[in-house]
Design a protein around this motif. Structure first.
Motif, short mmCIF file in Angstrom:
data_model
loop_
_atom_site.label_atom_id
_atom_site.label_comp_id
_atom_site.label_asym_id
_atom_site.label_seq_id
_atom_site.Cartn_x
_atom_site.Cartn_y
_atom_site.Cartn_z
N GLY A 51 -13.06 9.29 6.39
CA GLY A 51 -13.72 10.43 7.02
C GLY A 51 -14.04 11.57 6.08
O GLY A 51 -14.44 12.66 6.53
N ARG A 52 -13.88 11.35 4.78
CA ARG A 52 -14.16 12.44 3.83
C ARG A 52 -15.66 12.53 3.55
O ARG A 52 -16.42 11.63 3.88
CB ARG A 52 -13.41 12.20 2.52
CG ARG A 52 -11.91 12.44 2.63
CD ARG A 52 -11.29 12.41 1.25
NE ARG A 52 -11.35 11.09 0.69
CZ ARG A 52 -10.31 10.24 0.62
NH1 ARG A 52 -9.13 10.60 1.07
NH2 ARG A 52 -10.45 9.05 0.11
N THR A 53 -16.06 13.64 2.93
CA THR A 53 -17.45 13.76 2.51
C THR A 53 -17.56 13.33 1.04
O THR A 53 -16.55 13.27 0.33
CB THR A 53 -17.97 15.21 2.65
OG1 THR A 53 -17.11 16.05 1.90
CG2 THR A 53 -18.01 15.65 4.10
N ARG A 92 -11.10 0.32 -14.39
CA ARG A 92 -10.05 -0.29 -13.60
C ARG A 92 -10.35 -0.09 -12.12
O ARG A 92 -11.03 0.85 -11.73
CB ARG A 92 -8.69 0.36 -13.92
CG ARG A 92 -8.22 0.09 -15.35
CD ARG A 92 -7.75 -1.35 -15.51
NE ARG A 92 -7.51 -1.71 -16.90
CZ ARG A 92 -8.41 -2.28 -17.70
NH1 ARG A 92 -9.62 -2.54 -17.27
NH2 ARG A 92 -8.11 -2.59 -18.94
N LEU A 93 -9.78 -0.99 -11.29
CA LEU A 93 -9.98 -0.91 -9.84
C LEU A 93 -8.71 -0.42 -9.18
O LEU A 93 -7.64 -0.96 -9.43
CB LEU A 93 -10.36 -2.29 -9.29
CG LEU A 93 -11.61 -2.91 -9.90
CD1 LEU A 93 -11.79 -4.34 -9.40
CD2 LEU A 93 -12.83 -2.07 -9.54
N LYS A 94 -8.85 0.59 -8.36
CA LYS A 94 -7.71 1.08 -7.60
C LYS A 94 -7.96 0.72 -6.14
O LYS A 94 -8.90 1.23 -5.54
CB LYS A 94 -7.55 2.59 -7.78
CG LYS A 94 -6.43 3.19 -6.94
CD LYS A 94 -6.24 4.66 -7.28
CE LYS A 94 -5.26 5.32 -6.32
NZ LYS A 94 -5.87 5.66 -5.02
N TRP A 95 -7.13 -0.21 -5.64
CA TRP A 95 -7.31 -0.68 -4.26
C TRP A 95 -7.44 0.48 -3.31
O TRP A 95 -6.73 1.47 -3.47
CB TRP A 95 -6.09 -1.54 -3.90
CG TRP A 95 -6.16 -2.16 -2.54
CD1 TRP A 95 -6.67 -3.38 -2.22
CD2 TRP A 95 -5.69 -1.59 -1.32
NE1 TRP A 95 -6.56 -3.60 -0.88
CE2 TRP A 95 -5.97 -2.51 -0.30
CE3 TRP A 95 -5.08 -0.37 -0.97
CZ2 TRP A 95 -5.64 -2.28 1.04
CZ3 TRP A 95 -4.76 -0.13 0.36
CH2 TRP A 95 -5.04 -1.07 1.34
N PRO A 96 -8.33 0.42 -2.29
CA PRO A 96 -9.16 -0.76 -2.03
C PRO A 96 -10.42 -0.82 -2.89
O PRO A 96 -10.87 -1.91 -3.17
CB PRO A 96 -9.52 -0.62 -0.55
CG PRO A 96 -9.43 0.83 -0.27
CD PRO A 96 -8.39 1.40 -1.19
N TRP A 192 2.34 5.65 0.01
CA TRP A 192 1.29 5.78 1.00
C TRP A 192 1.91 6.45 2.21
O TRP A 192 3.14 6.67 2.24
CB TRP A 192 0.68 4.42 1.35
CG TRP A 192 1.63 3.46 2.02
CD1 TRP A 192 1.78 3.23 3.35
CD2 TRP A 192 2.57 2.59 1.36
NE1 TRP A 192 2.75 2.28 3.57
CE2 TRP A 192 3.25 1.88 2.37
CE3 TRP A 192 2.89 2.36 0.02
CZ2 TRP A 192 4.24 0.94 2.08
CZ3 TRP A 192 3.89 1.43 -0.27
CH2 TRP A 192 4.55 0.73 0.75
N LEU A 193 1.10 6.79 3.17
CA LEU A 193 1.61 7.43 4.36
C LEU A 193 2.61 6.49 5.02
O LEU A 193 2.23 5.45 5.54
CB LEU A 193 0.43 7.69 5.32
CG LEU A 193 0.54 8.88 6.25
CD1 LEU A 193 0.65 10.17 5.46
CD2 LEU A 193 -0.68 8.92 7.16
N GLY A 194 3.87 6.79 4.90
CA GLY A 194 4.85 5.94 5.57
C GLY A 194 5.64 5.03 4.66
O GLY A 194 6.44 4.23 5.16
N GLY A 195 5.43 5.08 3.36
CA GLY A 195 6.26 4.22 2.53
C GLY A 195 5.97 4.33 1.04
O GLY A 195 5.08 5.05 0.62
N GLU A 223 -5.02 4.60 2.17
CA GLU A 223 -5.06 5.25 0.88
C GLU A 223 -3.70 5.12 0.23
O GLU A 223 -2.68 5.31 0.90
CB GLU A 223 -5.34 6.74 1.16
CG GLU A 223 -5.69 7.56 -0.02
CD GLU A 223 -7.16 7.49 -0.35
OE1 GLU A 223 -7.87 6.66 0.26
OE2 GLU A 223 -7.58 8.23 -1.23
N VAL A 224 -3.64 4.77 -1.04
CA VAL A 224 -2.36 4.77 -1.74
C VAL A 224 -2.48 5.68 -2.97
O VAL A 224 -3.57 5.93 -3.47
CB VAL A 224 -1.92 3.35 -2.18
CG1 VAL A 224 -1.74 2.43 -0.99
CG2 VAL A 224 -2.89 2.75 -3.17
#
Ligand code: BTN
Length: 227
Positions: A51-53, A92-96, A192-195, A223-224
């Motif tokens: 939901g970000r711009t 480099r790729l940062k998931w996702p 991440w949110l929750g762990g 998001e991590v």
């Protein structure tokens, strides 16, 4: 656009629009063919993940959206590989699907679609020429740029389409192999949110594998962050 491309035709280029993803979605709903491309020099309401711009100064970024019919489940990862190949061997790729160079995000990918209608819009924003200082304060801290001139945007699009041709139809094993080679999170402690836990790659469904407290967790989306 070269005649050998199945991605990139037809193409609609807009000097300014709200969001190329929005335009491409409208076109997909109206039956636009696979490969339809929408580009813009400027977006007034560019959309990011969660939901970000997504805001970039006019003419300084590659802003594009493709209509993809019958998308693979790993479309956003595959697109990340294509972008990374065009950007730099160091990318480099940062998931996702963030593309980082030297730890800074140079590109973002937003896949939106209607799985039941078997289409997706693949939106890519790549900071080709912008100066990080010209970005909004909230994105400045982690953003990067290729540091090229504005004249590089179009040739980079051409190369990107070429790499996307390959990766959007690649088999799962090839995609996962490339993701693993460029995985910025692999072996890193993340939260991440929750762990929190240690990232251990991506599974065949595109989920992030995390080792946490003796368990193997699978993150579907979200998001991590580096812990
Ligand atoms: C992210 O949050 O990382 C994804 C950003 C995706 C931005 C691109 S710019 C072109 C296309 N049009 C949009 O509105 N968003 C995507």
């Amino acid at each position: 656009m070269s005649a050998t491309h199945s991605l990139g035709l037809p193409r609609l280029h807009l000097r300014r629009t709200d969001s190329t993803n929005h335009r491409a979605r409208e076109m997909a709903v109206r039956g636009a063919p696979h490969g339809t491309l929408v580009t813009a020099s400027e977006q007034s309401a560019g959309r990011g993940r969660q939901g970000r711009t997504w805001s970039t100064p006019p003419g300084q970024a590659l802003l594009c959206s493709l209509v993809i019919r019958d998308p693979s489940r790993l479309l956003s990862l595959a697109a990340g590989i294509a972008v990374a190949e065009v950007v730099s061997p160091r990318a480099r790729l940062k998931w996702p699907n963030d593309v980082l160079v030297d730890g800074r995000k140079v590109a973002g990918i937003l896949v939106e679609g209607r799985p039941q209608e078997r289409w997706a819009v693949l939106g890519i924003g790549l900071n080709v020429a912008l100066r990080v200082e010209d970005l909004p304060p909230e994105t400045r801290a982690r953003a990067g740029s290729l540091g090229l001139g504005a004249e590089a945007v179009e040739p980079i699009l051409e190369r990107l389409l070429h790499h996307l041709e390959r990766w959007t139809v690649a088999d799962v094993d090839s995609v996962l192999d490339q993701v693993r080679r460029r995985d910025a999170l692999l072996g890193e402690r993340i939260r991440w949110l929750g762990g929190q836990g240690v990232a251990d790659g991506v599974d065949r469904a595109g989920r992030l594998v995390v080792l946490s407290g003796g368990h193997r967790l699978l993150l579907e989306a979200g998001e991590v962050h580096f812990a």
